[in-house]
Design a protein around this motif. Structure first.
Motif, PDB file in Angstrom:
ATOM      1  N   HIS A   1      16.731 -11.419 -14.950  1.00  0.00           N
ATOM      2  CA  HIS A   1      16.493 -12.052 -13.641  1.00  0.00           C
ATOM      3  C   HIS A   1      15.012 -12.034 -13.272  1.00  0.00           C
ATOM      4  O   HIS A   1      14.653 -11.707 -12.139  1.00  0.00           O
ATOM      5  N   LEU A   2      14.169 -12.360 -14.254  1.00  0.00           N
ATOM      6  CA  LEU A   2      12.730 -12.360 -13.993  1.00  0.00           C
ATOM      7  C   LEU A   2      12.354 -13.572 -13.153  1.00  0.00           C
ATOM      8  O   LEU A   2      12.706 -14.697 -13.474  1.00  0.00           O
ATOM      9  N   GLY A   3      11.620 -13.311 -12.094  1.00  0.00           N
ATOM     10  CA  GLY A   3      11.177 -14.380 -11.209  1.00  0.00           C
ATOM     11  C   GLY A   3       9.673 -14.341 -11.055  1.00  0.00           C
ATOM     12  O   GLY A   3       8.984 -13.516 -11.664  1.00  0.00           O
ATOM     13  N   GLY A   4       9.163 -15.209 -10.249  1.00  0.00           N
ATOM     14  CA  GLY A   4       7.734 -15.250  -9.961  1.00  0.00           C
ATOM     15  C   GLY A   4       6.904 -15.556 -11.189  1.00  0.00           C
ATOM     16  O   GLY A   4       7.365 -16.183 -12.146  1.00  0.00           O
ATOM     17  N   ALA A   5       5.654 -15.090 -11.150  1.00  0.00           N
ATOM     18  CA  ALA A   5       4.717 -15.371 -12.243  1.00  0.00           C
ATOM     19  C   ALA A   5       5.180 -14.780 -13.570  1.00  0.00           C
ATOM     20  O   ALA A   5       5.084 -15.430 -14.612  1.00  0.00           O
ATOM     21  N   VAL A   6       5.708 -13.565 -13.541  1.00  0.00           N
ATOM     22  CA  VAL A   6       6.182 -12.928 -14.773  1.00  0.00           C
ATOM     23  C   VAL A   6       7.323 -13.740 -15.378  1.00  0.00           C
ATOM     24  O   VAL A   6       7.383 -13.949 -16.591  1.00  0.00           O
TER      25      VAL A   6
ATOM     26  N   LEU B   1       5.748 -16.969 -16.885  1.00  0.00           N
ATOM     27  CA  LEU B   1       4.974 -16.663 -18.097  1.00  0.00           C
ATOM     28  C   LEU B   1       5.888 -16.308 -19.261  1.00  0.00           C
ATOM     29  O   LEU B   1       5.671 -16.748 -20.388  1.00  0.00           O
ATOM     30  N   SER B   2       6.909 -15.512 -18.980  1.00  0.00           N
ATOM     31  CA  SER B   2       7.797 -15.075 -20.055  1.00  0.00           C
ATOM     32  C   SER B   2       8.644 -16.216 -20.597  1.00  0.00           C
ATOM     33  O   SER B   2       9.022 -16.204 -21.769  1.00  0.00           O
ATOM     34  N   ARG B   3       8.937 -17.216 -19.785  1.00  0.00           N
ATOM     35  CA  ARG B   3       9.746 -18.341 -20.245  1.00  0.00           C
ATOM     36  C   ARG B   3       8.914 -19.418 -20.945  1.00  0.00           C
ATOM     37  O   ARG B   3       9.383 -20.061 -21.879  1.00  0.00           O
ATOM     38  N   ILE B   4       7.691 -19.619 -20.480  1.00  0.00           N
ATOM     39  CA  ILE B   4       6.909 -20.769 -20.963  1.00  0.00           C
ATOM     40  C   ILE B   4       5.925 -20.430 -22.072  1.00  0.00           C
ATOM     41  O   ILE B   4       5.730 -21.220 -22.997  1.00  0.00           O
ATOM     42  N   CYS B   5       5.290 -19.277 -22.016  1.00  0.00           N
ATOM     43  CA  CYS B   5       4.156 -19.015 -22.915  1.00  0.00           C
ATOM     44  C   CYS B   5       4.520 -18.973 -24.398  1.00  0.00           C
ATOM     45  O   CYS B   5       3.737 -19.412 -25.236  1.00  0.00           O
ATOM     46  N   VAL B   6       5.692 -18.455 -24.749  1.00  0.00           N
ATOM     47  CA  VAL B   6       6.072 -18.430 -26.164  1.00  0.00           C
ATOM     48  C   VAL B   6       6.319 -19.850 -26.655  1.00  0.00           C
ATOM     49  O   VAL B   6       5.896 -20.227 -27.752  1.00  0.00           O
TER      50      VAL B   6
ATOM     51  N   VAL C   1       4.973 -12.662 -24.712  1.00  0.00           N
ATOM     52  CA  VAL C   1       5.793 -11.528 -25.126  1.00  0.00           C
ATOM     53  C   VAL C   1       5.476 -10.262 -24.321  1.00  0.00           C
ATOM     54  O   VAL C   1       6.378  -9.463 -24.056  1.00  0.00           O
ATOM     55  N   VAL C   2       4.231 -10.092 -23.901  1.00  0.00           N
ATOM     56  CA  VAL C   2       3.905  -8.926 -23.068  1.00  0.00           C
ATOM     57  C   VAL C   2       4.566  -9.071 -21.695  1.00  0.00           C
ATOM     58  O   VAL C   2       5.172  -8.114 -21.202  1.00  0.00           O
ATOM     59  N   SER C   3       4.475 -10.250 -21.079  1.00  0.00           N
ATOM     60  CA  SER C   3       5.101 -10.414 -19.771  1.00  0.00           C
ATOM     61  C   SER C   3       6.613 -10.280 -19.884  1.00  0.00           C
ATOM     62  O   SER C   3       7.258  -9.677 -19.010  1.00  0.00           O
ATOM     63  N   LEU C   4       7.189 -10.786 -20.955  1.00  0.00           N
ATOM     64  CA  LEU C   4       8.639 -10.646 -21.154  1.00  0.00           C
ATOM     65  C   LEU C   4       9.023  -9.186 -21.377  1.00  0.00           C
ATOM     66  O   LEU C   4       9.959  -8.669 -20.755  1.00  0.00           O
ATOM     67  N   GLY C   5       8.293  -8.515 -22.243  1.00  0.00           N
ATOM     68  CA  GLY C   5       8.590  -7.106 -22.522  1.00  0.00           C
ATOM     69  C   GLY C   5       8.463  -6.235 -21.285  1.00  0.00           C
ATOM     70  O   GLY C   5       9.355  -5.425 -20.990  1.00  0.00           O
TER      71      GLY C   5
END
Length: 136
Positions: free
Chosen positions: A72-77, A80-85, A126-130
């Motif tokens: 349930h990650l929201g906001g900037a994190v 970033l976690s959904r788009i950057c990879v 991957v850092v924001s996701l982790g």
């Protein structure tokens, strides 16, 4: 019960559809290795690298979307976690292809910078996701 956010659903759908372009790239790669498309050894190596990075990073991006959704990650994190990879898949594979474009090329052109921008995007993703998953 698991439910996608709109962002996760749309990104996953687009990523899944992009796999068709990776398949077409694989078909083209078979033409290269059969010698139907003249390329230098350098260009063949970069074509393989571009194709491999596209496939692996789109797959990782899809897995990352699921983890972001489950946490349930929201906001900037979350973004970033959904788009950057997925952006890294485009940047890195595109960088390999663009850097080796041209007749009889034996070294990368300036487009090699896209590979490094993609590597940075991958690291951010991957850092924001982790961190997001660990702190959820």
């Amino acid at each position: 019960m698991f439910e996608f956010t709109d962002a996760g659903r749309i990104l996953a759908g687009v990523a899944l559809l992009s796999i068709v372009t990776i398949e077409v790239g694989g078909w083209f790669l078979t033409k290269i290795v059969r010698g139907a498309v003249p390329m230098t050894p350098f260009q063949k190596a970069f074509a393989r690298a571009g194709h491999a990075h596209a496939g692996v990073l789109v797959t990782l991006g899809l897995v990352g979307i699921l983890y972001a959704e489950l946490a349930h990650l929201g906001g900037a994190v979350g973004w970033l976690s959904r788009i950057c990879v997925l952006a890294a898949a485009i940047l890195m594979s595109g960088g390999f292809f663009a850097a080796s474009a041209g007749k009889d090329r034996n070294e990368p052109n300036a487009a090699i910078a896209l590979v490094w921008v993609g590597a940075l995007s991958l690291a951010v993703g991957v850092v924001s996701l982790g961190v997001g998953v660990l702190t959820s």
